[in-house]
Design a protein around this motif. Structure first.
Motif, short mmCIF file in Angstrom:
data_model
loop_
_atom_site.label_atom_id
_atom_site.label_comp_id
_atom_site.label_asym_id
_atom_site.label_seq_id
_atom_site.Cartn_x
_atom_site.Cartn_y
_atom_site.Cartn_z
N VAL A 133 57.93 13.50 67.44
CA VAL A 133 58.52 12.53 68.36
C VAL A 133 59.13 13.27 69.53
O VAL A 133 59.79 14.30 69.35
CB VAL A 133 59.59 11.67 67.66
N LEU A 134 58.92 12.76 70.74
CA LEU A 134 59.53 13.27 71.96
C LEU A 134 60.41 12.18 72.57
O LEU A 134 59.93 11.08 72.85
CB LEU A 134 58.46 13.70 72.97
N VAL A 135 61.67 12.49 72.76
CA VAL A 135 62.61 11.58 73.42
C VAL A 135 63.05 12.27 74.70
O VAL A 135 63.75 13.29 74.66
CB VAL A 135 63.82 11.26 72.52
N ASP A 136 62.63 11.73 75.83
CA ASP A 136 62.73 12.47 77.09
C ASP A 136 63.39 11.61 78.17
O ASP A 136 62.98 10.47 78.42
CB ASP A 136 61.31 12.85 77.54
N HIS A 137 64.43 12.14 78.79
CA HIS A 137 65.09 11.47 79.91
C HIS A 137 65.50 10.04 79.57
O HIS A 137 65.21 9.09 80.30
CB HIS A 137 64.17 11.46 81.13
N CYS A 138 66.20 9.89 78.46
CA CYS A 138 66.76 8.58 78.12
C CYS A 138 68.28 8.64 78.18
O CYS A 138 68.88 9.72 78.15
CB CYS A 138 66.32 8.15 76.72
N THR A 139 68.90 7.48 78.27
CA THR A 139 70.36 7.36 78.24
C THR A 139 70.75 6.53 77.03
O THR A 139 70.24 5.42 76.84
CB THR A 139 70.88 6.68 79.53
N PHE A 140 71.64 7.09 76.20
CA PHE A 140 72.11 6.41 75.00
C PHE A 140 73.63 6.34 75.05
O PHE A 140 74.30 7.39 75.09
CB PHE A 140 71.65 7.15 73.74
N MET A 141 74.17 5.13 75.04
CA MET A 141 75.61 4.96 75.17
C MET A 141 76.13 3.90 74.22
O MET A 141 75.41 3.00 73.80
CB MET A 141 75.96 4.56 76.61
N TRP A 142 77.42 4.04 73.90
CA TRP A 142 78.20 3.02 73.20
C TRP A 142 77.65 2.72 71.81
O TRP A 142 77.75 1.59 71.31
CB TRP A 142 78.27 1.73 74.02
N ALA A 143 77.08 3.72 71.14
CA ALA A 143 76.60 3.51 69.78
C ALA A 143 77.77 3.26 68.83
O ALA A 143 78.89 3.73 69.05
CB ALA A 143 75.79 4.71 69.32
N LEU A 144 77.49 2.54 67.74
CA LEU A 144 78.48 2.31 66.68
C LEU A 144 78.38 3.37 65.60
O LEU A 144 79.31 3.53 64.80
CB LEU A 144 78.29 0.93 66.06
N ASP A 145 77.24 4.07 65.55
CA ASP A 145 77.06 5.21 64.66
C ASP A 145 76.68 6.37 65.58
O ASP A 145 77.41 6.66 66.52
CB ASP A 145 76.00 4.91 63.60
N GLU A 146 75.54 7.00 65.43
CA GLU A 146 75.18 8.07 66.36
C GLU A 146 74.51 7.52 67.62
O GLU A 146 73.82 6.50 67.58
CB GLU A 146 74.22 9.06 65.70
N ASN A 147 74.67 8.28 68.72
CA ASN A 147 73.94 7.94 69.94
C ASN A 147 72.47 8.31 69.85
O ASN A 147 71.60 7.56 70.30
CB ASN A 147 74.59 8.61 71.15
#
Length: 432
Positions: A133-147
């Protein structure tokens, strides 16, 4: 308008663990509805190699649910969306399949008004027993567990080889922004502001040029027997822990301990307003050992005073075992000296750096200015979830390189020539 250069992408070509849906059919997302015909959920559920592109931009509201990807050979190309791009709210993404690429998506999970301890505990993004899996140039915010995490079963099989084959492996996180995990929100365990978890026995996990900002812990946390490579990541304003390793004997009852491995090169940990005094770059807890190779990792407090490289948070037999050579291959990665990282990374990290969202801009400017802190609720930093006017534009495959998923003319949808900065009406008037 000048074409946008993203040198880190070119510099790291060839290290991708998958080609995703390359060569497959093009599926167009034509609605912002969370499911149904033309939706992102419907495209994800299709079978066979496929490239998902967007003819609509705006907000996809998951209504406190999770998009689950099980079908393999998939590319989701958020860079193809018209401005303002694709922002997913009130939910997250779990990848349970293999050979998947996600790029240029924003996921803003949020507490959504749920009471403390109520059980709403979604990750913004996680692999769940997935691989390649490649996760590229994403924004992850405000997670309740991990971002953003690489997770799965810890003991799926009869021996170590099967454990590792049956959990997440061969995952590359590149140029992502993982910020403001919510601390005391709706997670059933209470405080849970977390950056990234690498679960027990996950292997081939790479973090290259990511920004972790305002997360209490886990930037990242490696669990027992995990193997990871960290190159040129910036950790800003960690709370009680930054990078840490913990094989918990309470979770390994009846199983022989496995030594974890971490290679960390050219990373920066910079303390902020929420950072515990004296916080080390790497801490160890639990009962198992960690083999560790570290080079040119910089750790300072919010005033630039050096912080320790290693420490511990348990009086146990666990040891950090120094290695004289990297424990994972660094071939194909362009590695900057740690002193040059911050300026380079803030220009390119996160979703659609040519077309930033307001909250991305806020976080990046706070990092640059030494501001911000760990939060409990998305409303502490503004009005909550973004309200973006929907937009539409047809996708023309002739204008895109369908291998690299870059525009042939170098101009991305919504690309802006000027500096991107959040300005009030008064600020804008003063600068005219």
């Amino acid at each position: 308008m000048l074409a946008l250069a993203l040198p880190s992408l070119a510099a790291a070509r060839g290290v991708e663990p998958t080609v995703g849906g390359q060569g497959g059919r093009i599926i167009r997302v034509t609605t912002l509805a969370k499911d149904g015909p033309g939706s992102l959920a419907a495209a994800i559920a299709e079978k066979g190699p496929r490239i998902v592109v967007f003819e609509v931009g705006g907000v996809i509201d998951l209504g406190r649910s999770v998009l689950t990807i099980t079908e393999p050979n998939l590319t989701i190309a958020g860079q193809t969306a018209p401005s303002p791009g694709i922002t997913i709210i009130r939910g997250g993404i779990d990848v349970q399949g293999h050979d998947v690429i996600l790029s240029h998506l924003r996921v803003m999970t949020g507490a959504d008004g749920q009471p403390h301890f109520s059980g709403w505990e979604a990750d913004a993004f996680s692999t769940v027993g997935a691989h390649h899996v490649l996760v590229d140039h994403c924004t992850f915010m405000w997670a309740l567990d991990e971002n953003m995490s690489a997770s799965g079963p810890r003991f799926g099989g009869k021996d170590l080889a099967e454990w590792r084959a049956n959990t997440s492996h061969d995952i590359l996180f590149r140029e992502n922004l993982a910020a403001e995990g919510l601390a005391f929100a709706s997670h059933p365990k209470g405080e849970h502001s977390k950056g990234s978890l690498i679960h027990d026995n996950a292997t081939g996990i790479t973090f290259y040029r990511n920004l972790f900002a305002h997360n209490e812990e886990r930037s990242p946390l490696l669990k027992g027997g995990a193997q990871a490579l960290m190159i040129n990541n910036l950790i800003y304003d960690p709370g009680k822990r930054a990078v840490h390793y913990n094989l918990m004997d309470l979770e390994w009852t009846g199983h022989p301990f496995v030594t974890g491995q971490l290679t960390a090169i050219g990373n920066v940990m910079r303390g902020g307003n929420s950072t515990a005094p004296g916080l080390p770059f790497l801490t160890i807890g639990g009962a198992g050992d960690l083999a560790y190779y570290g080079r040119d990792n910089r750790a300072v407090d919010r005033f630039g005073k050096p912080l320790p490289q290693t420490g511990r948070y348990g009086e146990t037999a666990a040891r950090i075992l120094p290695s004289d050579a990297p424990l994972a291959s660094t071939a194909g990665f362009a590695i900057l000296p740690s002193g040059e990282l911050e300026t380079s990374l803030l220009r390119s990290v996160g979703a659609r750096p040519w077309d930033r969202a307001a909250d991305d801009i806020r976080v990046l400017f706070f990092v640059a200015e030494g501001r911000g802190e760990i939060i409990d609720d998305e409303h502490e930093v503004g009005t909550g979830y973004p309200r973006l006017a929907p937009s539409r534009a047809p996708f023309d495959p002739a204008k895109w390189d369908l291998v690299t998923m870059t525009p042939r003319n170098g101009i991305y949808p919504g690309q802006k020539a000027e500096a991107q900065e959040s300005l009030s009406a008064r600020d804008r008037a003063m600068r005219k």
